[in-house]
Design an enzyme around this catalytic site. Structure first.
Site, PDB file in Angstrom:
ATOM      1  CG  ASP A   1      -5.275  -8.415  -1.301  1.00 58.00           C
ATOM      2  OD1 ASP A   1      -4.153  -7.976  -1.589  1.00 58.00           O
ATOM      3  OD2 ASP A   1      -5.971  -7.981  -0.378  1.00 58.00           O
TER       4      ASP A   1
ATOM      5  N   GLY B   1       0.547  -5.391  -2.396  1.00 59.25           N
ATOM      6  CA  GLY B   1       1.360  -6.477  -1.860  1.00 59.25           C
ATOM      7  C   GLY B   1       1.235  -7.655  -2.794  1.00 59.25           C
ATOM      8  CG  HIS B   2       1.541  -7.301  -6.483  1.00 59.91           C
ATOM      9  ND1 HIS B   2       1.725  -6.507  -7.578  1.00 59.91           N
ATOM     10  CD2 HIS B   2       0.337  -6.932  -5.969  1.00 59.91           C
ATOM     11  CE1 HIS B   2       0.692  -5.687  -7.705  1.00 59.91           C
ATOM     12  NE2 HIS B   2      -0.148  -5.924  -6.744  1.00 59.91           N
TER      13      HIS B   2
ATOM     14  CD  GLN C   1      -3.666  -0.467  -5.269  1.00 56.62           C
ATOM     15  OE1 GLN C   1      -3.425   0.227  -6.229  1.00 56.62           O
ATOM     16  NE2 GLN C   1      -2.709  -0.805  -4.417  1.00 56.62           N
TER      17      GLN C   1
ATOM     18  CB  THR D   1      -6.673   2.704  -3.849  1.00 51.90           C
ATOM     19  OG1 THR D   1      -5.411   3.239  -3.449  1.00 51.90           O
ATOM     20  CG2 THR D   1      -6.681   2.388  -5.348  1.00 51.90           C
TER      21      THR D   1
ATOM     22  NE  ARG E   1      -5.695 -10.309   1.553  1.00 56.01           N
ATOM     23  CZ  ARG E   1      -4.739 -11.101   1.044  1.00 56.01           C
ATOM     24  NH1 ARG E   1      -4.997 -12.364   0.796  1.00 56.01           N
ATOM     25  NH2 ARG E   1      -3.555 -10.619   0.781  1.00 56.01           N
TER      26      ARG E   1
ATOM     27  CB  SER F   1      -4.173 -20.463  -9.381  1.00 51.80           C
ATOM     28  OG  SER F   1      -3.208 -20.684  -8.390  1.00 51.80           O
TER      29      SER F   1
HETATM   30  P1  IMO Z   1      -2.922  -5.346  -4.189  1.00 47.77           P
HETATM   31  O1  IMO Z   1      -2.152  -4.715  -5.308  1.00 47.77           O
HETATM   32  C1  IMO Z   1      -6.228  -5.069  -1.388  1.00 47.77           C
HETATM   33  C2  IMO Z   1      -7.366  -1.052  -0.027  1.00 47.77           C
HETATM   34  C3  IMO Z   1      -7.192  -0.708   1.430  1.00 47.77           C
HETATM   35  C4  IMO Z   1      -8.346   0.253   1.619  1.00 47.77           C
HETATM   36  C5  IMO Z   1      -8.384   1.014   0.303  1.00 47.77           C
HETATM   37  C6  IMO Z   1      -7.656   2.347   0.326  1.00 47.77           C
HETATM   38  O2  IMO Z   1      -2.124  -6.182  -3.280  1.00 47.77           O
HETATM   39  O3  IMO Z   1      -4.143  -6.049  -4.696  1.00 47.77           O
HETATM   40  P2  IMO Z   1      -5.085   3.021   0.336  1.00 47.77           P
HETATM   41  O4  IMO Z   1      -3.984   2.699   1.321  1.00 47.77           O
HETATM   42  O5  IMO Z   1      -4.807   2.542  -1.045  1.00 47.77           O
HETATM   43  O6  IMO Z   1      -5.493   4.463   0.373  1.00 47.77           O
HETATM   44  O7  IMO Z   1      -6.369   2.208   0.899  1.00 47.77           O
HETATM   45  O8  IMO Z   1      -7.747   0.167  -0.653  1.00 47.77           O
HETATM   46  N1  IMO Z   1      -6.149  -1.539  -0.727  1.00 47.77           N
HETATM   47  C7  IMO Z   1      -5.958  -2.821  -1.088  1.00 47.77           C
HETATM   48  N2  IMO Z   1      -6.691  -3.929  -0.843  1.00 47.77           N
HETATM   49  N3  IMO Z   1      -5.114  -5.179  -2.140  1.00 47.77           N
HETATM   50  C8  IMO Z   1      -4.386  -4.061  -2.414  1.00 47.77           C
HETATM   51  O9  IMO Z   1      -3.378  -4.086  -3.294  1.00 47.77           O
HETATM   52  C9  IMO Z   1      -4.766  -2.827  -1.842  1.00 47.77           C
HETATM   53  N4  IMO Z   1      -4.283  -1.561  -1.890  1.00 47.77           N
HETATM   54  C10 IMO Z   1      -5.145  -0.786  -1.223  1.00 47.77           C
HETATM   55  O10 IMO Z   1      -7.303  -1.839   2.250  1.00 47.77           O
HETATM   56  O11 IMO Z   1      -9.553  -0.457   1.720  1.00 47.77           O
HETATM   57 MG    MG Z   2      -2.170  -7.939  -2.467  1.00 47.44          MG
END
Ligand code: IMO
Ligand code: MG
Length: 425
Positions: A12, A39-40, A223, A238, A304, A412
């Site tokens: 994020d 989530g982008h 992630q 993850t 968050r 940004s």
């Molecule tokens: P973006 O790409 C933030 C976190 C979940 C959890 C851990 C494992 O938007 O940055 P999972 O469902 O992957 O098995 O969960 O990883 N998590 C993220 N946190 N941004 C993400 O993606 C995330 N994708 C997984 O909250 O702690």
């Molecule tokens: Mg995200």
């Protein structure tokens, strides 16, 4: 030029926005790991788009978006996302979206198992509940079902039967949960196969050919470094390799083709889900920053956790990923603060550690050592160039650069494409 964009914190960080900006000059935009746990967010022309599986550059015309072999694809979620994009009169077809035949497919039993483990297991990770971990587990156990398998009815039938035989036993006996019907899943997924067939591609060949012909490729990390399966705060991570090294495995493009790695960080830190977070706010600042930064998960809507910028982590991320340039996001969220802190090291049992600790206990119990910086206490959202930022804001950025050890190239100050200041030295 082939560029990788990676998150240098816990996800994020604002990767979507930087990818959106840099994709202007790229021909191919590639996801290499993760799935619809990502989530982008991209804001274009006043509209906010959130992409989970489709690379964020789908909004631009004449670009090829690629979902690489390292990604786990939930076909239902992907088709819903395609539908949303098409509703905005944006083209999504085989000319601008390619999906690796080697990517693994997420099934309903993965999603259910993910949730059951979280509810009934002893080690709650706080996953997104999208079935990501169980799908990657099947991949590693060598009983996963790939996109190529899904497209071959005979193979698909066999593999699904095999999987359900074992999994239904587990659902029944371990979790006392209902079993899954072969016919229902086979029918549902054969339908998805028909709809997604046009996107099927040997994306490794496609990308290597593109690189050979001088096309530029942008690798979109999902992630962040500290959610990486190997280098993150295990087990609160993850199930894929989100660091830059993951892109070679996740696409079939070799390391010699990567020209630059850009790391994305927030001007502070956030984390969603369980796990250690040394610089997490303990005071009323949590609510303040969460409100101002709209810090709610783009995938699950969960609030968050927020905290100060942690230079120990970012330094480690820079090393592991080979980051030469940083983008610092959401600086404007810190506008009203009188004092801003940066964590420079941790203290544990009287010892100071400047390097990111791999011992879980240290990560969990370490006290951050902070340095304090005066805030700028004025709105910066309308500032047109980096030089016009208040002095204290520039000082903060310059300190982050020095203490992290990579050039800060982008700053940004708002969610729109235009709200990104380019920093030239
Ligand atoms: P973006 O790409 C933030 C976190 C979940 C959890 C851990 C494992 O938007 O940055 P999972 O469902 O992957 O098995 O969960 O990883 N998590 C993220 N946190 N941004 C993400 O993606 C995330 N994708 C997984 O909250 O702690
Ligand atoms: Mg995200």
């Amino acid at each position: 030029m082939n560029i990788a964009i990676v998150g240098a914190q816990w996800g994020d960080e604002g990767k979507g926005k930087i990818i959106d900006i840099l994709s202007k000059d790229s021909d191919f935009i590639v996801r290499y790991q993760g799935g619809n746990n990502a989530g982008h967010t991209v804001v274009v022309g006043g509209k906010r788009y959130i992409f989970h599986l489709i690379p964020s550059a789908i909004l631009r015309s004449n670009k090829t978006c690629v979902i690489g072999n390292g990604v786990v694809v939930d076909p239902k979620a992907l088709l819903e996302e395609i539908e949303v994009v098409r509703k905005q009169r944006i083209k999504v077809d085989k000319t601008n979206l390619k999906i690796s035949l080697n990517s693994h497919i997420v099934f309903p039993y993965h999603r259910v198992l993910d949730k059951l483990r979280e509810e009934k297991g002893t080690n709650k990770i706080g996953t997104t509940g999208r079935g990501i971990g169980p799908c990657y587990s099947d991949k590693v156990s060598r009983n996963g079902i790939r996109f190529a398998d899904l497209l071959n009815p005979a193979v698909f039938r066999l593999k699904l039967k095999d999987n359900l035989k074992e999994k239904n036993e587990i659902f029944n006996k371990v979790y006392h949960f209902k079993t899954f019907s072969f016919q229902d899943i086979y029918k549902e997924y054969s339908g998805y196969a028909r709809q997604l067939k046009e996107f099927a591609c040997d994306t490794a060949l496609l990308l290597n050919k593109a690189a050979k012909n001088g096309k530029s490729i942008l690798f979109e990390g999902a992630q962040g470094t500290f959610l990486d399966l190997d280098f993150g705060t295990y087990p609160y991570v993850t199930s894929s390799n989100s660091i830059s090294g993951g892109l070679c495995v996740g696409t079939g493009v070799s390391p010699d083709k990567i020209d630059k790695v850009i790391g994305v960080v927030k001007a502070y830190t956030t984390r969603v889900g369980e796990g250690p977070f040394p610089t997490e706010f303990t005071s009323g600042l949590m609510d303040k920053i969460r409100q101002k930064g709209m810090e709610y998960g783009a995938t699950t809507g969960r609030p968050r956790r927020c905290g100060w910028f942690d230079a120990v982590m970012v330094r480690y991320a820079i090393t592991i990923n080979g980051i030469s340039e940083l983008a610092v996001m959401k600086l404007d969220v810190l506008d009203n603060l009188k004092t801003i802190k940066i964590c420079t090291a941790y203290k544990f049992k009287g010892k100071v550690c400047k390097d990111f600790p791999l011992d879980y206990e240290v990560m969990q119990k370490a006290t951050p050592i902070y340095e304090e910086h005066p805030g700028w206490q004025e709105p910066i959202a309308k500032v047109a160039t980096y030089r016009l930022l208040p002095l204290n804001a520039r000082k903060y950025i310059e300190r982050l650069e020095k203490i992290s050890g990579a050039n800060i190239r982008y700053v940004s100050i708002g969610s729109k494409r235009e709200d990104t200041l380019l920093r030239t030295k």
